[in-house]
Scaffold this motif. Structure first.
Motif, PDB file in Angstrom:
ATOM      1  N   SER A 141       0.820  -1.224   0.000  1.00  0.00           N
ATOM      2  CA  SER A 141       0.000   0.000   0.000  1.00  0.00           C
ATOM      3  C   SER A 141       0.846   1.264   0.000  1.00  0.00           C
ATOM      4  CB  SER A 141      -0.965   0.008   1.182  1.00  0.00           C
ATOM      5  OG  SER A 141      -1.878  -1.049   1.067  1.00  0.00           O
ATOM      6  N   ARG A 142       1.909   1.260  -0.789  1.00  0.00           N
ATOM      7  CA  ARG A 142       2.773   2.419  -0.926  1.00  0.00           C
ATOM      8  C   ARG A 142       2.475   3.119  -2.246  1.00  0.00           C
ATOM      9  NH1 ARG A 142       5.143   4.272   3.251  1.00  0.00           N
ATOM     10  NH2 ARG A 142       6.826   5.075   2.010  1.00  0.00           N
ATOM     11  N   VAL A 143       2.598   4.430  -2.232  1.00  0.00           N
ATOM     12  CA  VAL A 143       2.468   5.221  -3.447  1.00  0.00           C
ATOM     13  C   VAL A 143       3.830   5.855  -3.727  1.00  0.00           C
ATOM     14  CG1 VAL A 143       1.623   7.271  -2.214  1.00  0.00           C
ATOM     15  CG2 VAL A 143       1.151   7.026  -4.644  1.00  0.00           C
ATOM     16  N   ALA A 144       4.204   5.888  -4.992  1.00  0.00           N
ATOM     17  CA  ALA A 144       5.436   6.537  -5.422  1.00  0.00           C
ATOM     18  C   ALA A 144       5.109   7.272  -6.716  1.00  0.00           C
ATOM     19  CB  ALA A 144       6.541   5.505  -5.646  1.00  0.00           C
ATOM     20  N   GLY A 145       5.964   8.190  -7.088  1.00  0.00           N
ATOM     21  CA  GLY A 145       5.731   8.887  -8.341  1.00  0.00           C
ATOM     22  C   GLY A 145       6.497  10.180  -8.423  1.00  0.00           C
ATOM     23  N   SER A 146       5.908  11.115  -9.165  1.00  0.00           N
ATOM     24  CA  SER A 146       6.534  12.412  -9.391  1.00  0.00           C
ATOM     25  C   SER A 146       5.459  13.490  -9.416  1.00  0.00           C
ATOM     26  CB  SER A 146       7.288  12.414 -10.721  1.00  0.00           C
ATOM     27  OG  SER A 146       7.747  13.710 -11.032  1.00  0.00           O
ATOM     28  N   THR A 147       5.804  14.653  -8.917  1.00  0.00           N
ATOM     29  CA  THR A 147       4.900  15.805  -8.963  1.00  0.00           C
ATOM     30  C   THR A 147       5.083  16.587 -10.263  1.00  0.00           C
ATOM     31  OG1 THR A 147       6.492  17.290  -7.935  1.00  0.00           O
ATOM     32  CG2 THR A 147       5.017  16.072  -6.453  1.00  0.00           C
ATOM     33  N   GLY A 148       5.995  16.125 -11.098  1.00  0.00           N
ATOM     34  CA  GLY A 148       6.373  16.860 -12.293  1.00  0.00           C
ATOM     35  C   GLY A 148       7.714  17.523 -12.101  1.00  0.00           C
ATOM     36  N   CYS A 149       8.162  17.600 -10.837  1.00  0.00           N
ATOM     37  CA  CYS A 149       9.467  18.167 -10.500  1.00  0.00           C
ATOM     38  C   CYS A 149      10.155  17.296  -9.447  1.00  0.00           C
ATOM     39  CB  CYS A 149       9.293  19.589  -9.980  1.00  0.00           C
ATOM     40  SG  CYS A 149      10.849  20.378  -9.474  1.00  0.00           S
ATOM     41  N   ASN A 150       9.492  17.064  -8.350  1.00  0.00           N
ATOM     42  CA  ASN A 150      10.051  16.283  -7.245  1.00  0.00           C
ATOM     43  C   ASN A 150       9.490  14.876  -7.207  1.00  0.00           C
ATOM     44  OD1 ASN A 150      11.834  18.026  -5.474  1.00  0.00           O
ATOM     45  ND2 ASN A 150      10.075  19.374  -5.767  1.00  0.00           N
ATOM     46  N   ARG A 151      10.277  13.969  -6.623  1.00  0.00           N
ATOM     47  CA  ARG A 151       9.785  12.617  -6.412  1.00  0.00           C
ATOM     48  C   ARG A 151       8.787  12.620  -5.265  1.00  0.00           C
ATOM     49  NH1 ARG A 151      14.742   9.165  -5.324  1.00  0.00           N
ATOM     50  NH2 ARG A 151      15.407  11.148  -4.506  1.00  0.00           N
ATOM     51  N   LEU A 152       7.827  11.724  -5.333  1.00  0.00           N
ATOM     52  CA  LEU A 152       6.732  11.627  -4.372  1.00  0.00           C
ATOM     53  C   LEU A 152       6.726  10.229  -3.780  1.00  0.00           C
ATOM     54  CD1 LEU A 152       3.800  12.577  -3.364  1.00  0.00           C
ATOM     55  CD2 LEU A 152       2.988  11.532  -5.467  1.00  0.00           C
ATOM     56  N   MET A 153       6.460  10.145  -2.472  1.00  0.00           N
ATOM     57  CA  MET A 153       6.312   8.846  -1.836  1.00  0.00           C
ATOM     58  C   MET A 153       5.345   8.972  -0.668  1.00  0.00           C
ATOM     59  SD  MET A 153       9.244  10.552  -0.564  1.00  0.00           S
ATOM     60  CE  MET A 153      10.261  10.262  -1.928  1.00  0.00           C
ATOM     61  N   GLY A 154       4.749   7.846  -0.262  1.00  0.00           N
ATOM     62  CA  GLY A 154       3.818   7.850   0.853  1.00  0.00           C
ATOM     63  C   GLY A 154       3.030   6.563   0.908  1.00  0.00           C
ATOM     64  N   GLU A 155       1.875   6.635   1.556  1.00  0.00           N
ATOM     65  CA  GLU A 155       0.998   5.474   1.715  1.00  0.00           C
ATOM     66  C   GLU A 155      -0.365   5.792   1.114  1.00  0.00           C
ATOM     67  OE1 GLU A 155       0.698   4.893   5.925  1.00  0.00           O
ATOM     68  OE2 GLU A 155       2.804   4.375   6.142  1.00  0.00           O
ATOM     69  N   TYR A 156      -1.097   4.741   0.811  1.00  0.00           N
ATOM     70  CA  TYR A 156      -2.489   4.917   0.424  1.00  0.00           C
ATOM     71  C   TYR A 156      -3.328   3.834   1.079  1.00  0.00           C
ATOM     72  CZ  TYR A 156      -2.287   1.105  -3.034  1.00  0.00           C
ATOM     73  OH  TYR A 156      -2.172  -0.111  -3.640  1.00  0.00           O
ATOM     74  N   HIS A 157      -4.598   4.131   1.238  1.00  0.00           N
ATOM     75  CA  HIS A 157      -5.561   3.197   1.824  1.00  0.00           C
ATOM     76  C   HIS A 157      -6.767   3.178   0.890  1.00  0.00           C
ATOM     77  CE1 HIS A 157      -3.097   3.481   5.418  1.00  0.00           C
ATOM     78  NE2 HIS A 157      -3.121   4.787   5.233  1.00  0.00           N
ATOM     79  N   HIS A 158      -7.320   1.986   0.654  1.00  0.00           N
ATOM     80  CA  HIS A 158      -8.472   1.922  -0.233  1.00  0.00           C
ATOM     81  C   HIS A 158      -9.356   0.733   0.109  1.00  0.00           C
ATOM     82  CE1 HIS A 158      -6.335  -1.344  -2.139  1.00  0.00           C
ATOM     83  NE2 HIS A 158      -7.367  -1.569  -2.934  1.00  0.00           N
ATOM     84  N   ASP A 159     -10.598   0.849  -0.329  1.00  0.00           N
ATOM     85  CA  ASP A 159     -11.527  -0.273  -0.325  1.00  0.00           C
ATOM     86  C   ASP A 159     -12.367  -0.124  -1.588  1.00  0.00           C
ATOM     87  OD1 ASP A 159     -13.622   1.556   0.197  1.00  0.00           O
ATOM     88  OD2 ASP A 159     -13.607   1.134   2.337  1.00  0.00           O
ATOM     89  N   GLU A 160     -13.526  -0.723  -1.629  1.00  0.00           N
ATOM     90  CA  GLU A 160     -14.340  -0.696  -2.857  1.00  0.00           C
ATOM     91  C   GLU A 160     -14.752   0.699  -3.299  1.00  0.00           C
ATOM     92  OE1 GLU A 160     -17.664  -3.344  -2.853  1.00  0.00           O
ATOM     93  OE2 GLU A 160     -16.486  -4.958  -1.989  1.00  0.00           O
ATOM     94  N   HIS A 161     -14.901   1.633  -2.359  1.00  0.00           N
ATOM     95  CA  HIS A 161     -15.408   2.958  -2.695  1.00  0.00           C
ATOM     96  C   HIS A 161     -14.487   4.102  -2.271  1.00  0.00           C
ATOM     97  CE1 HIS A 161     -19.146   0.998  -3.717  1.00  0.00           C
ATOM     98  NE2 HIS A 161     -19.141   0.409  -2.528  1.00  0.00           N
ATOM     99  N   GLU A 162     -13.628   3.852  -1.326  1.00  0.00           N
ATOM    100  CA  GLU A 162     -12.814   4.927  -0.766  1.00  0.00           C
ATOM    101  C   GLU A 162     -11.341   4.770  -1.118  1.00  0.00           C
ATOM    102  OE1 GLU A 162     -13.597   5.114   3.422  1.00  0.00           O
ATOM    103  OE2 GLU A 162     -15.689   5.652   3.113  1.00  0.00           O
ATOM    104  N   LEU A 163     -10.674   5.903  -1.214  1.00  0.00           N
ATOM    105  CA  LEU A 163      -9.239   5.952  -1.464  1.00  0.00           C
ATOM    106  C   LEU A 163      -8.704   7.187  -0.774  1.00  0.00           C
ATOM    107  CD1 LEU A 163      -6.640   5.039  -3.045  1.00  0.00           C
ATOM    108  CD2 LEU A 163      -7.403   6.575  -4.868  1.00  0.00           C
TER     109      LEU A 163
END
Length: 94
Positions: free
Chosen positions: A13-35
């Motif tokens: 349940s980790r999120v990674a990516g880019s903001t278009g300039c900086n690298r992004l990292m963190g956590e995410y939580h989800h179920d059938e309807h929520e994120l």
């Protein structure tokens, strides 16, 4: 010049990516309807004007997300009222 993007890693349940300039990292939580995204952090490189504004908007959007919907290859992120906040297109990374 990178595109703003996120990668949702299902195993931990980790999120990674880019903001278009900086690298992004963190956590995410989800179920059938929520994120939701939690503990989002970025690297701290200076971004030029337009890119800095895009980064602020992108991070604000991720912090406001409370729901999701998938239609084909499009992930729509929604707020608590169900309003669309962002539409992201799935692409193959590998």
């Amino acid at each position: 010049k990178r595109e703003a993007h996120i990668v949702l890693h299902t195993q931990d349940s980790r999120v990674a990516g880019s903001t278009g300039c900086n690298r992004l990292m963190g956590e995410y939580h989800h179920d059938e309807h929520e994120l939701s995204f939690d503990r989002l952090a970025t690297t701290r490189m200076a971004c030029p004007g337009e890119v800095a504004a895009l980064e602020r908007d992108f991070l604000t959007t991720l912090n406001d997300v409370s729901g999701w919907q998938i239609d084909g290859k499009t992930l729509t992120l929604t707020d608590e009222k169900g309003a669309s906040r962002a539409r992201l297109e799935a692409v193959h990374l590998y």
